[in-house]
Design an enzyme around this catalytic site. Structure first.
Site: not given
Length: 402
Positions: A11, A13-15, A18-19, A34, A228
């Site tokens: 669901v 994907r980032g740096s 993956v989730v 995650k 953040d």
């Protein structure tokens, strides 16, 4: 993994990872899982920071994302639950030594060369549970909004701080390949997606603002400064009674083990981190700052939510909630923190006076506008502390309703 959880689909994907959407094997409860590959010391330090902060919240607040469990992966199909209160020694070693424990020798040499300076202060950074990495992992998927149009102001690409590049995984003996964080699943996406995919609703906006106040007051009471806060890092659970928002993504958070006289605003930080549209002036200026930087970030979010103020990153079609200052005839969008750092006497116009694309909610009333100005004050000491903010928000909304 199959004995404990079932992975359904990717669901996000980032740096850094993956989730997946998944289910608990026994109860069939839906969860977000995650996977964080432990490929270099900087990433690992970020993961340990997030894990520690999420454990500290311990499912104790409805508006903070809950961590169900953490799994340690040491082989292709080798996973074991991590005991509560424990950190994997191999990952702690990786952070302290500046190289991945158990990695092949070639990678160890590269890590050693690239982290020479980092070794000198990594011990203290681990002890006070902080980090200076300027990035985040998406916790949920974020479908592109179809609400943007030619009337939405555009902002050139984010000028955020440089982030370390994730390296490819390399397996080795006695090495942790990844951490798996099992969290509650939020079916409404992030705050941008949830609010901008629906017609404006003043009551819904007020509920979001009140819930975020409560969440940040809770975090600050535990000695956690998020650092953040932004709509991307607020997830939404859809319920019959309305949205329940969840503050998430604690990779940049700072934990203070002992509050000085119980006052988090006296604890100073120096790492410049966050996302440019929501950073406080003192962070923009590279000064030391306190938990009051979170209050400024909340002020930017609240103003954007209450008036439905959005912008576009250059090259994208995804609208984002965020207040800003227009500069020059070209309409250059400048983050509020940057503008106030350049001119501490800048007078913000709340509510905004120039026209925005409909549909729009009614503007905030005088009491709420006054509170927003206090939250966005250039002087951090002039901003209301988190433990007073929720009461002030409720009072302002009640006053404006009459």
């Amino acid at each position: 993994m199959e004995e404990l959880y079932t992975l359904e689909r990717e669901v996000g994907r980032g740096s850094y990872g993956v989730v997946f959407e998944g289910h608990m094997a026994k109860t069939r409860q839906r969860v977000a899982i995650k996977r964080l590959p432990c490929s270099n010391p900087e990433c690992i330090e970020l993961y340990l920071q997030e894990l520690w902060a999420m454990r500290a919240t311990a499912k104790n607040h409805v508006n903070v994302i809950a961590l169900h469990s953490c799994l340690l992966q040491t082989g292709p199909r080798s996973l074991k639950p991590l005991k509560p209160g424990k950190l994997p020694l191999c990952l702690v070693e990786s952070v302290l030594k500046g190289r991945v424990a158990g990695a092949p020798q070639s990678q160890e040499r590269n890590d050693a060369l690239s982290n020479t300076q980092r070794r000198t202060n990594s011990v203290s950074r681990l002890q006070d549970r902080t980090n200076t990495v300027q990035s985040r992992v998406k916790l949920q998927d974020k479908p592109k909004s179809n609400m943007s149009d030619s009337t939405t102001p555009q902002r050139p690409q984010n000028r955020s701080r440089k982030r370390p590049q994730r390296e490819e995984e390399q397996q080795g003996p006695l090495r942790c390949l990844a951490l798996w964080l099992v969290m509650e699943y939020c079916d409404g996406g992030d705050l941008n997606q949830y609010l901008l995919s629906r017609p404006p609703d003043a009551e819904r906006n007020h509920s979001v603002v009140r819930q975020l106040c409560s969440a940040v007051a809770f975090l600050h009471s535990l000695g956690i400064t998020h650092r953040d806060l932004k709509p991307d890092n607020v997830l939404v659970c859809v319920t019959p009674k309305g949205p329940v928002v969840k503050v998430a993504d604690f990779g940049l958070s700072k934990m203070s083990e002992g509050l000085m006289d119980g006052d988090l605003t006296r604890q100073h930080f120096s790492s410049t981190c966050g996302s440019d549209f929501y950073m406080a002036p003192e962070v923009w200026g590279g000064l030391t700052y306190t938990a009051q930087a979170d209050i400024f970030s909340l002020g930017v979010m609240f103003w954007a939510v209450l008036e439905r103020i959005t912008f576009l990153e250059e090259g994208t079609t995804q609208e984002q909630l965020g207040a800003y200052v227009c500069k020059g005839r070209s309409g250059w969008l400048m983050p509020l923190g940057e503008a106030l750092w350049e001119n501490a006497d800048l007078q913000l116009c709340i509510p905004m006076k120039f026209k925005r694309a409909p549909p729009l909610p009614p503007p905030p009333g005088p009491a709420m506008c006054s509170l927003l100005l206090d939250m966005l004050a250039s002087n951090p000491d002039a901003r209301p502390p988190a433990d007073q903010l929720e009461a002030r928000v409720r009072s302002a909304l009640k006053e404006d309703s009459h």
